[in-house]
Design a protein around this motif. Structure first.
Motif, PDB file in Angstrom:
ATOM      1  N   LEU A   1       0.857  -1.177   0.000  1.00 53.66           N
ATOM      2  CA  LEU A   1       0.000   0.000   0.000  1.00 53.66           C
ATOM      3  C   LEU A   1       0.899   1.235   0.000  1.00 53.66           C
ATOM      4  O   LEU A   1       1.754   1.378   0.874  1.00 53.66           O
ATOM      5  CB  LEU A   1      -0.891  -0.016   1.244  1.00 53.66           C
ATOM      6  N   VAL A   2       0.716   2.093  -1.017  1.00 58.20           N
ATOM      7  CA  VAL A   2       1.507   3.317  -1.132  1.00 58.20           C
ATOM      8  C   VAL A   2       0.536   4.488  -1.160  1.00 58.20           C
ATOM      9  O   VAL A   2      -0.344   4.549  -2.016  1.00 58.20           O
ATOM     10  CB  VAL A   2       2.360   3.315  -2.414  1.00 58.20           C
ATOM     11  N   ALA A   3       0.686   5.427  -0.237  1.00 57.71           N
ATOM     12  CA  ALA A   3      -0.312   6.489  -0.139  1.00 57.71           C
ATOM     13  C   ALA A   3       0.279   7.765   0.439  1.00 57.71           C
ATOM     14  O   ALA A   3       1.330   7.751   1.098  1.00 57.71           O
ATOM     15  CB  ALA A   3      -1.480   6.029   0.736  1.00 57.71           C
ATOM     16  N   LEU A   4      -0.434   8.862   0.198  1.00 52.14           N
ATOM     17  CA  LEU A   4      -0.084  10.137   0.806  1.00 52.14           C
ATOM     18  C   LEU A   4      -0.338  10.071   2.318  1.00 52.14           C
ATOM     19  O   LEU A   4      -1.219   9.319   2.763  1.00 52.14           O
ATOM     20  CB  LEU A   4      -0.929  11.263   0.202  1.00 52.14           C
TER      21      LEU A   4
ATOM     22  N   SER B   1       2.830   5.751 -10.511  1.00 55.06           N
ATOM     23  CA  SER B   1       1.481   5.542 -11.059  1.00 55.06           C
ATOM     24  C   SER B   1       1.481   5.274 -12.565  1.00 55.06           C
ATOM     25  O   SER B   1       2.324   5.781 -13.312  1.00 55.06           O
ATOM     26  CB  SER B   1       0.628   6.775 -10.766  1.00 55.06           C
ATOM     27  N   LEU B   2       0.481   4.499 -13.010  1.00 53.93           N
ATOM     28  CA  LEU B   2       0.242   4.280 -14.438  1.00 53.93           C
ATOM     29  C   LEU B   2      -0.835   5.224 -14.967  1.00 53.93           C
ATOM     30  O   LEU B   2      -1.138   5.212 -16.152  1.00 53.93           O
ATOM     31  CB  LEU B   2      -0.191   2.829 -14.687  1.00 53.93           C
ATOM     32  N   LEU B   3      -1.431   6.030 -14.091  1.00 53.21           N
ATOM     33  CA  LEU B   3      -2.495   6.949 -14.488  1.00 53.21           C
ATOM     34  C   LEU B   3      -1.924   8.295 -14.924  1.00 53.21           C
ATOM     35  O   LEU B   3      -0.861   8.711 -14.469  1.00 53.21           O
ATOM     36  CB  LEU B   3      -3.464   7.172 -13.315  1.00 53.21           C
ATOM     37  N   LYS B   4      -2.662   8.983 -15.795  1.00 55.42           N
ATOM     38  CA  LYS B   4      -2.251  10.335 -16.202  1.00 55.42           C
ATOM     39  C   LYS B   4      -2.356  11.297 -15.029  1.00 55.42           C
ATOM     40  O   LYS B   4      -1.573  12.232 -14.908  1.00 55.42           O
ATOM     41  CB  LYS B   4      -3.143  10.819 -17.351  1.00 55.42           C
ATOM     42  N   HIS B   5      -3.356  11.066 -14.185  1.00 57.98           N
ATOM     43  CA  HIS B   5      -3.569  11.934 -13.026  1.00 57.98           C
ATOM     44  C   HIS B   5      -3.606  11.066 -11.764  1.00 57.98           C
ATOM     45  O   HIS B   5      -4.681  10.619 -11.339  1.00 57.98           O
ATOM     46  CB  HIS B   5      -4.862  12.725 -13.179  1.00 57.98           C
ATOM     47  N   PRO B   6      -2.456  10.783 -11.175  1.00 58.63           N
ATOM     48  CA  PRO B   6      -2.393   9.926  -9.970  1.00 58.63           C
ATOM     49  C   PRO B   6      -3.234  10.476  -8.830  1.00 58.63           C
ATOM     50  O   PRO B   6      -3.434  11.687  -8.705  1.00 58.63           O
ATOM     51  CB  PRO B   6      -0.902   9.944  -9.613  1.00 58.63           C
ATOM     52  N   GLN B   7      -3.733   9.554  -7.997  1.00 56.93           N
ATOM     53  CA  GLN B   7      -4.638   9.944  -6.920  1.00 56.93           C
ATOM     54  C   GLN B   7      -4.243   9.317  -5.586  1.00 56.93           C
ATOM     55  O   GLN B   7      -4.278   8.113  -5.465  1.00 56.93           O
ATOM     56  CB  GLN B   7      -6.068   9.478  -7.232  1.00 56.93           C
ATOM     57  N   GLU B   8      -3.790  10.043  -4.679  1.00 60.59           N
ATOM     58  CA  GLU B   8      -3.673   9.736  -3.242  1.00 60.59           C
ATOM     59  C   GLU B   8      -3.101   8.373  -2.866  1.00 60.59           C
ATOM     60  O   GLU B   8      -2.325   8.249  -1.939  1.00 60.59           O
ATOM     61  CB  GLU B   8      -5.037   9.883  -2.561  1.00 60.59           C
ATOM     62  N   VAL B   9      -3.520   7.293  -3.531  1.00 59.97           N
ATOM     63  CA  VAL B   9      -3.165   5.954  -3.069  1.00 59.97           C
ATOM     64  C   VAL B   9      -3.123   4.957  -4.224  1.00 59.97           C
ATOM     65  O   VAL B   9      -3.871   5.076  -5.194  1.00 59.97           O
ATOM     66  CB  VAL B   9      -4.184   5.469  -1.986  1.00 59.97           C
TER      67      VAL B   9
END
Length: 252
Positions: free
Chosen positions: A46-49, A76-84
């Motif tokens: 688990l990787v998170a802010l 992240s693999l997303l264009k817009h990474p999110q929190e976790v």
């Protein structure tokens, strides 16, 4: 613990099926998706802010890393990474031939687009279908794009990858195996059932000849008005939604 370059490399490697298969894990990203899957699948990483971790003290993983926004962006693999983001262990579900005798299931014959597969998993979840049997040529549901497209429904729907023709052949002869065809009987006038399997075919080729031989109920989703020139076919996820909605409507 900081998010090391090797750990980032490991997370990003899970975009490839080869590494997911070797490690027997999959990647999920975003607060809602990770939140939906925690508790349903064993969480390896688990990787998170810090803010997300503080708001979710109950979140449990074999390894938890507090990360900065920059570190999350690199992993992240997303264009817009999110929190976790989280790495979950892939579950092993038995391919139970008794399931179609007891409840309504889906079967996918080489559905290859991850977006279509993810949407079909969501549709199954919405209509209370808990098991989907997939041919070897069907997209990998643990592809990150597919996992994202399930919007958490993966927590409640089991996917069984198996030799689909052999599986259908092993079912008792009285179990209805439905398939959609242009020469099938009208879905809205055909007798349906609250058990059995609805088979959906490949995006371009439909249901293969090998699987076609195992189908004992041929159904048609009619266009409107009858006889008019329309699109050649429906998107497989849309067709799945139409079929599942009618099956469930009859059961009410």
């Amino acid at each position: 613990m900081t998010l090391s370059k090797n750990k980032i490399k490991y997370i990003r490697s899970l975009e490839l099926k080869k590494f997911r298969k070797e490690e027997k894990v999959f990647l999920a990203e975003g607060p809602k998706l990770v939140g939906d899957l925690l508790g349903h699948f064993a969480c390896q990483l688990l990787v998170a802010l810090p803010s997300w971790l503080a708001a979710h003290p109950e979140a449990h993983a074999e390894e938890t890393i507090e990360a900065t926004e920059e570190e999350l962006t690199r992993a992240s693999l997303l264009k817009h990474p999110q929190e976790v983001l989280a790495v979950f262990r892939i579950p092993e579900y038995p391919t139970d031939t008794d399931l179609p005798a007891q409840t309504l299931c889906l079967a996918l014959d080489d559905v290859q687009d991850p977006g279509n597969l993810g949407t079909i998993v969501r549709i199954a979840d919405w209509f209370g279908i808990h098991d989907i049997f997939c041919s070897a040529g069907t997209a990998d549901v643990y592809n990150p794009k597919c996992v994202q497209a399930t919007m958490g429904a993966l927590a409640r729907v089991r996917l069984h990858y198996c030799p689909l023709a052999d599986f259908l052949s092993s079912l008792d002869k009285d179990i209805p195996v439905f398939g959609t065809f242009l020469d099938g009987e009208n879905l809205y006038s055909q007798e349906l059932a609250d058990r059995g399997i609805i088979v959906m075919g490949n995006e371009g080729n439909g249901i293969s000849s090998e699987i076609r031989q195992r189908i004992n109920r041929r159904i048609l989703i009619p266009n409107y008005p009858a006889g008019c020139e329309t699109s050649e076919s429906l998107n497989v996820a849309v067709a799945t939604a139409v079929a599942c909605a009618e099956f469930r409507r009859r059961m009410q």
